[in-house]
Design an enzyme around this catalytic site. Structure first.
Site, PDB file in Angstrom:
ATOM      1  N   CYS A   2     -33.324  19.240  24.250  1.00 53.14           N
ATOM      2  CA  CYS A   2     -32.818  20.254  23.331  1.00 53.14           C
ATOM      3  C   CYS A   2     -31.812  21.136  24.060  1.00 53.14           C
ATOM      4  O   CYS A   2     -31.757  21.145  25.282  1.00 53.14           O
ATOM      5  CB  CYS A   2     -33.960  21.147  22.838  1.00 53.14           C
ATOM      6  N   GLY A  28     -29.079  17.611  21.323  1.00 55.59           N
ATOM      7  CA  GLY A  28     -29.984  17.405  20.190  1.00 55.59           C
ATOM      8  C   GLY A  28     -29.222  17.426  18.895  1.00 55.59           C
ATOM      9  O   GLY A  28     -28.503  18.386  18.617  1.00 55.59           O
ATOM     10  N   ASN A 102     -36.690  24.247  25.575  1.00 52.35           N
ATOM     11  CA  ASN A 102     -36.196  22.941  26.032  1.00 52.35           C
ATOM     12  C   ASN A 102     -37.142  22.426  27.105  1.00 52.35           C
ATOM     13  O   ASN A 102     -37.347  23.100  28.112  1.00 52.35           O
ATOM     14  CB  ASN A 102     -34.774  23.103  26.594  1.00 52.35           C
ATOM     15  N   GLY A 103     -37.697  21.227  26.870  1.00 51.35           N
ATOM     16  CA  GLY A 103     -38.639  20.645  27.838  1.00 51.35           C
ATOM     17  C   GLY A 103     -39.941  20.297  27.147  1.00 51.35           C
ATOM     18  O   GLY A 103     -40.073  20.482  25.936  1.00 51.35           O
ATOM     19  N   CYS A 238     -34.316  17.613  36.930  1.00 55.96           N
ATOM     20  CA  CYS A 238     -34.246  16.279  36.306  1.00 55.96           C
ATOM     21  C   CYS A 238     -32.953  15.588  36.727  1.00 55.96           C
ATOM     22  O   CYS A 238     -31.859  16.001  36.335  1.00 55.96           O
ATOM     23  CB  CYS A 238     -34.287  16.426  34.786  1.00 55.96           C
ATOM     24  N   TYR A 244     -26.880  11.112  33.076  1.00 53.55           N
ATOM     25  CA  TYR A 244     -26.513  10.809  31.698  1.00 53.55           C
ATOM     26  C   TYR A 244     -26.461  12.016  30.770  1.00 53.55           C
ATOM     27  O   TYR A 244     -25.534  12.148  29.980  1.00 53.55           O
ATOM     28  CB  TYR A 244     -27.512   9.789  31.116  1.00 53.55           C
ATOM     29  N   SER A 285     -20.190   8.158  28.609  1.00 57.49           N
ATOM     30  CA  SER A 285     -20.909   8.663  29.781  1.00 57.49           C
ATOM     31  C   SER A 285     -20.754   7.783  31.018  1.00 57.49           C
ATOM     32  O   SER A 285     -20.926   8.250  32.136  1.00 57.49           O
ATOM     33  CB  SER A 285     -22.381   8.894  29.451  1.00 57.49           C
ATOM     34  N   ASP A 348     -23.907   3.975  32.645  1.00 54.55           N
ATOM     35  CA  ASP A 348     -24.727   4.990  33.325  1.00 54.55           C
ATOM     36  C   ASP A 348     -26.190   4.579  33.435  1.00 54.55           C
ATOM     37  O   ASP A 348     -26.859   4.894  34.418  1.00 54.55           O
ATOM     38  CB  ASP A 348     -24.601   6.352  32.621  1.00 54.55           C
ATOM     39  N   CYS A 434     -36.507  15.474  40.454  1.00 51.46           N
ATOM     40  CA  CYS A 434     -37.491  14.566  39.869  1.00 51.46           C
ATOM     41  C   CYS A 434     -36.792  13.230  39.632  1.00 51.46           C
ATOM     42  O   CYS A 434     -35.655  13.199  39.154  1.00 51.46           O
ATOM     43  CB  CYS A 434     -37.987  15.127  38.538  1.00 51.46           C
ATOM     44  N   CYS A 437     -38.936   8.713  36.323  1.00 52.41           N
ATOM     45  CA  CYS A 437     -38.689   7.596  35.395  1.00 52.41           C
ATOM     46  C   CYS A 437     -38.175   6.365  36.143  1.00 52.41           C
ATOM     47  O   CYS A 437     -38.244   5.249  35.629  1.00 52.41           O
ATOM     48  CB  CYS A 437     -37.736   8.009  34.278  1.00 52.41           C
TER      49      CYS A 437
END
Ligand code: SF4
Length: 462
Positions: A2, A28, A102-103, A238, A244, A285, A348, A434, A437
């Site tokens: 977001c 978003g 956001n999160g 992140c 991206y 991107s 990307d 982080c 993923c």
């Protein structure tokens, strides 16, 4: 994911919030909302769809006041329905109290159960509403102490803006997963997810809100406290924002996204060079990493695919059929660039693989002789619990196939991904990111119930 904004001490707070959200539209596209306060009444407009669809001159005029917060939503918790559109607004002690988030919180279930046992009645199915309930139930003599007590109970990823009467509050989780920055705007201030929102509103960048910090803006005055001061080695920005998600013209986590993407492309070229006629990107991107890749190998950089920018919301539907159709309608190849050539295509990231497969098909039809795909991040093998809505693990192509099998699936002559080490190497502070993923190493405990619809029970109102 977001986008959030907060505006303080500006006579056209709603218009500034609108422009800020417009600059954050990429974060978003599902829904948008703005809440304002003129020290007497509170005003709010929320709607599904894009920022430009939700507001016009008249509706912005009706949002009176010199303080505002706004939100543009991409659902990562709860269904994509109208009751989950933010900001979430209540009246508390005769004053408006609103939040935009956001999160994703990772201790949602525990907090929710506790609040429900204590008698809380929830209006939405979002983790963000929990924060308002905690605020309402915590003794609040002193504003700073009040927020410190509440935010220290949250775990996971949260960049937040609040409207608390005439005060705008901004906060970031202790790991700093999501960005949030502060800009000066005449006599007032703006808080925004990315600096691109500051640029559009002509605000002057002041600084990023620090992880674990809460900032209180009342009139032209700022106060700041920490609810949790995190040692630098425990930060977890992140990295996918850089790869991206964020806009290339934004500065986040102390670096310019455009420069980071180019460095990713250069590192990718050093790891996996190919002799080819040209380098091209999957726009938009992939463009910046492709430029870096071409510069590193001193190969021509060409525009081989043209993006159609006039694709409306109609096409952004989460079904497989429409996703494939969208790929075909979105990118058109320039045959004279591609025909008979050995090309390097820089992308990307690959999520499901179906989009890449369709793009490769388009390039084959345009006559490409060889297609070598290079990806400017490692394979995405694990879900994100901190605010990026990747599909289930079973839908992530790299969690089910190895790189050779993916190459076969998307029908390229070769496929290489940037290594995890290579990706981290180009960041200014590699230890502060982080990368769960990609690596599966989650820096903060993951939720007990991992469903996005955790608070919805059996009923889902889509
Ligand atoms: S898991 Fe991936 S997408 Fe989620 S916060 Fe970490 S790096 Fe970002």
């Amino acid at each position: 994911m977001c986008g959030i904004v907060g505006v303080s001490n500006h006579k056209e707070a709603a218009q500034v919030a609108y422009l800020g959200l417009f600059a954050l539209q990429h974060r978003g596209e599902e829904a948008v909302g703005i809440a304002t306060y003129d020290f007497k009444n509170v005003y709010m407009t929320k709607s599904r769809g894009l920022v430009t669809d939700a507001f016009d001159e008249q509706s912005l005029k009706e949002l009176k006041g010199s303080v505002a917060i706004g939100h543009t939503r991409y659902s990562t918790t709860g269904s994509s329905n109208s009751k989950n559109i933010q900001p979430f607004l209540v009246t508390h002690k005769s004053k408006p109290l609103a939040v935009a988030h956001n999160g994703n919180l990772t201790n949602t279930e525990i907090l929710y159960q506790k609040l429900e046992e204590e008698g809380a009645i929830f209006q939405t199915t979002m983790d963000s509403e929990i924060i308002i309930h905690l605020l309402a139930r915590t003794k609040n003599g002193d504003l700073k102490e009040w927020f410190r007590k509440v935010l220290s109970q949250l775990q996971g990823a949260f960049s937040l803006v609040f409207l608390v009467g005439d005060t705008i509050v901004g906060a970031r989780d202790p790991q700093g997963f999501r960005p949030l920055c502060l800009g000066r705007l005449g006599e007032g201030y703006i808080l925004a997810s990315e600096t691109s929102a500051l640029d559009l509103t002509n605000a002057k960048f002041v600084r990023e809100i620090e992880p674990g910090e809460i900032i209180f803006i009342t009139g032209g005055k700022i106060e700041s406290v920490f609810f949790n001061k995190t040692p630098a080695k425990h930060l977890s920005h992140c990295i996918f924002e850089n790869v991206y998600f964020a806009r290339p013209d934004s500065k986040i986590f102390g670096d310019t996204v455009y420069e980071v993407r180019k460095r990713l492309g250069k590192e990718l070229a050093r790891e996996y060079p190919v002799k080819a006629d040209l380098v091209m990107a999957i726009p938009d991107s992939g463009s910046y990493a492709a430029l870096g890749y071409a510069q590193e190998l001193k190969l021509p950089f060409e525009i081989g695919l043209i993006r159609n920018h006039y694709i409306g919301r109609t096409f952004i539907q989460p079904t497989q059929f429409l996703r494939d159709f969208r790929v075909r309608v979105k990118l058109n190849p320039i045959e004279s660039v591609i025909k008979g050539k050995k090309i390097i295509v820089v992308e990307d990231s690959i999520v499901r693989g179906t989009t890449s497969r369709s793009r490769v098909e388009v390039l084959r039809r345009a006559g490409a002789k060889e297609i070598h795909m290079r990806i400017s991040c490692p394979p995405i093998r694990h879900p994100c619990f901190y605010g990026i809505d990747f599909p289930d693990k079973k839908e992530l192509v790299a969690s089910n196939k190895n790189v050779e099998e993916i190459a076969e699936f998307i029908k390229v002559d070769s496929l290489k991904y940037l290594s995890l080490e290579g990706m981290l190497k180009v960041m200014k502070s590699p230890k502060n990111f982080c990368h769960a993923c990609f690596s599966g190493q989650y820096p903060v405990a993951t939720p007990i119930n991992k469903s996005k619809y955790l608070l919805e029970g059996a009923i889902r109102d889509e």
